[in-house]
Design an enzyme around this catalytic site. Structure first.
Site, PDB file in Angstrom:
ATOM      1  N   MET A  90       0.585  -1.248   0.147  1.00 50.34           N
ATOM      2  CA  MET A  90       0.011  -0.075  -0.049  1.00 50.34           C
ATOM      3  C   MET A  90       0.849   1.161   0.105  1.00 50.34           C
ATOM      4  SD  MET A  90      -1.218   2.442   2.441  1.00 50.34           S
ATOM      5  CE  MET A  90      -1.920   2.333   4.020  1.00 50.34           C
ATOM      6  N   GLU A 183     -10.167   6.368   3.906  1.00 47.10           N
ATOM      7  CA  GLU A 183     -10.098   6.327   5.544  1.00 47.10           C
ATOM      8  C   GLU A 183     -10.593   7.635   6.322  1.00 47.10           C
ATOM      9  OE1 GLU A 183      -5.895   5.563   6.539  1.00 47.10           O
ATOM     10  OE2 GLU A 183      -6.368   6.109   8.863  1.00 47.10           O
ATOM     11  N   ASP A 257      -5.958  11.169  19.707  1.00 45.08           N
ATOM     12  CA  ASP A 257      -5.505  10.290  18.951  1.00 45.08           C
ATOM     13  C   ASP A 257      -4.536   9.459  19.257  1.00 45.08           C
ATOM     14  OD1 ASP A 257      -5.176   8.668  16.389  1.00 45.08           O
ATOM     15  OD2 ASP A 257      -4.653  10.340  15.462  1.00 45.08           O
ATOM     16  N   ASP A 289      -1.353   0.406  12.181  1.00 45.76           N
ATOM     17  CA  ASP A 289      -1.335   2.103  11.796  1.00 45.76           C
ATOM     18  C   ASP A 289      -1.193   2.598  13.305  1.00 45.76           C
ATOM     19  OD1 ASP A 289      -0.919   4.551  11.361  1.00 45.76           O
ATOM     20  OD2 ASP A 289      -3.092   4.766  10.558  1.00 45.76           O
TER      21      ASP A 289
HETATM   22  C1  GCO Z   1      -3.814   9.250  11.184  1.00 42.75           C
HETATM   23  C2  GCO Z   1      -4.019   8.481  10.113  1.00 42.75           C
HETATM   24  C3  GCO Z   1      -2.893   8.341   9.175  1.00 42.75           C
HETATM   25  C4  GCO Z   1      -3.329   7.640   7.724  1.00 42.75           C
HETATM   26  C5  GCO Z   1      -2.118   7.411   7.066  1.00 42.75           C
HETATM   27  C6  GCO Z   1      -2.259   6.722   5.803  1.00 42.75           C
HETATM   28  O1  GCO Z   1      -4.634   9.231  12.188  1.00 42.75           O
HETATM   29  O2  GCO Z   1      -2.932  10.233  11.124  1.00 42.75           O
HETATM   30  O3  GCO Z   1      -4.573   7.147  10.615  1.00 42.75           O
HETATM   31  O4  GCO Z   1      -1.936   7.615   9.939  1.00 42.75           O
HETATM   32  O5  GCO Z   1      -3.553   6.394   8.155  1.00 42.75           O
HETATM   33  O6  GCO Z   1      -1.688   8.921   6.620  1.00 42.75           O
HETATM   34  O7  GCO Z   1      -3.053   7.281   4.936  1.00 42.75           O
HETATM   35 MN    MN Z   2      -4.608   5.374   9.565  1.00 38.30          MN
HETATM   36 MN    MN Z   3      -5.036   7.281  12.722  1.00 33.17          MN
END
Ligand code: GCO
Ligand code: MN
Ligand code: MN
Length: 389
Positions: A90, A183, A257, A289
């Site tokens: 990816m 996402e 987060d 992630d």
């Molecule tokens: C966040 C996101 C990112 C994305 C990444 C891939 O909360 O920062 O989850 O980690 O997943 O930018 O597109």
């Molecule tokens: Mn993410």
């Molecule tokens: Mn994230």
């Protein structure tokens, strides 16, 4: 340690360069870990047993790199992939870090920014495909507002749609074997991000010209930030044929987060998630992630990465055990028992069925009086997870 919980290629465990490469900077403090090079990160991931590595364009190639720098970086990275056997399943674009994107990329009020975002994404798609990516993620970190005085949210959606339609055609025109995964996240870094949940993304996808090549990349922490049940979001995506990718991590509800190690906080929800993915036979990547606590050095980062995969595999084993547990099976049979007396009303609509159903007699009081042993079922689940079964 060698046991049943050793990651294998078939598990498709992946990490982003930005995850194990996270240097522990936060809004209150400076980095606590040295920045590793992409090549070092590939070797770290190989050491812990990961299958793949994902990246944003600028995790690999700095935004101000010259074409010659780019070629050297890509060659070194490719050599590290070949040395280790890691793959790149990816890739994605960083459309949030640079000040140019402070008011959004595809949804910025400034058309020059929107055009630049398209250009940057096409270049990043080329880079991802060059390194083997088959899935391209769109996380619109800056696509939102702090004040709705700044932007009509319907304009935001129209601009986002226009950009995705354009980029789908680009991929088709180039003959790339690539799908898009959108996402959702409710907030952070923007006050509000457009299309805040996986459910919202699924609705939006149906409005795209090439909706068949666009699915979702749900993330555990993002649905929890919105106070939602992640397994339900994943189930909706799966059922719609749109679960193209998944971002696994963990997080306490109602917090910032956090991006914790998979299974670190809501273990029971993590169990039902793994059980769902394994029961339906999800064949895509399992991307972590997340990042290590700020307290860790790089040995701790390896502990973090190993922990994500190990917890997944332990929960996978638990889910098989759950499916085979005689007491759990018996309870499920009891719960789902069907004496066949309403068989005539099953299946698609017909005028006969309507007439029969309107005439049927139901014992409403008895239906309401029936006890459902979900307490016992849940306690058995807990005991199984605690290792008592
Ligand atoms: C966040 C996101 C990112 C994305 C990444 C891939 O909360 O920062 O989850 O980690 O997943 O930018 O597109
Ligand atoms: Mn993410
Ligand atoms: Mn994230």
């Amino acid at each position: 340690m060698s046991d049943n919980y050793e990651p294998q290629a078939e598990h498709k465990f992946t990490f982003g360069l930005w995850t194990v490469g996270n240097i522990g900077r936060d809004p209150f403090g400076s980095p606590v870990r040295r920045q590793l090079s992409p090549v070092e990160i590939v070797h770290l991931l190989a050491e812990v047993g990961a299958y793949g590595v994902n990246f944003h364009d600028n995790d690999l190639v700095p935004i101000d790199a010259t074409p010659a720098d780019r070629d050297q970086i890509v060659a070194d990275f490719r050599a590290a992939l070949e040395d280790t056997g890691l793959v790149v399943p990816m890739a994605t674009t960083n459309l949030f870090g640079d000040p140019a994107f402070k008011d959004g990329a595809f949804t910025s009020n400034d058309h020059k920014v929107r055009a630049y975002a398209l250009q940057k994404t096409m270049q990043a798609i080329d880079l991802g495909v060059e390194l083997g990516a088959k899935t391209y993620v769109f996380w619109g970190g800056r696509e939102g507002t702090e004040t709705d005085a700044s932007k009509d949210p319907a304009d935001g959606l129209r601009r986002f749609r226009e950009a995705l339609n354009f980029l789908c055609e680009y991929v088709i025109d180039q003959g790339y074997d690539l799908v898009f995964a959108l996402e959702a996240k409710p907030n952070e870094p923007r006050g509000d991000i457009f299309l805040p949940t996986t459910g919202a993304m699924l609705g939006f996808i149906e409005t795209l010209d090439q909706s068949n090549m666009v699915g979702v990349n749900p993330e555990v922490a993002h649905e929890y930030m919105a106070g939602l049940n992640f397994v339900h979001a994943v189930a909706q995506a799966w059922e719609a044929g749109k679960l193209f990718h998944i971002d696994l991590n963990d997080q306490a509800f109602g917090r910032y987060d956090q991006d914790f190690r998979f299974g670190a906080v809501n273990l029971k929800s993590a169990f039902f998630l793994v059980k769902f993915l394994e029961d339906v036979g999800y064949g895509g990547n399992r991307h972590f992630d997340a990042h290590a606590y700020r307290s860790e050095d790089y040995e701790g980062v390896k502990d973090f990465a190993r922990g994500c995969m190990r917890t997944y595999l332990i929960l996978k084993e638990k889910s098989l055990q759950w499916n085979e547990d005689p007491e759990i099976k018996a309870l499920l049979e009891e719960i789902n028992a069907d004496d066949g007396s309403t068989d005539a009303f099953k299946g698609p609509y017909s005028a006969d069925k309507v007439a029969a159903l309107k005439d049927a007699k139901f014992d409403r009081v008895a239906l309401g009086a029936r006890g459902l042993p979900y307490e016992r079922l849940d306690q058995l689940t807990i005991e199984l997870l605690l290792g008592l079964r």
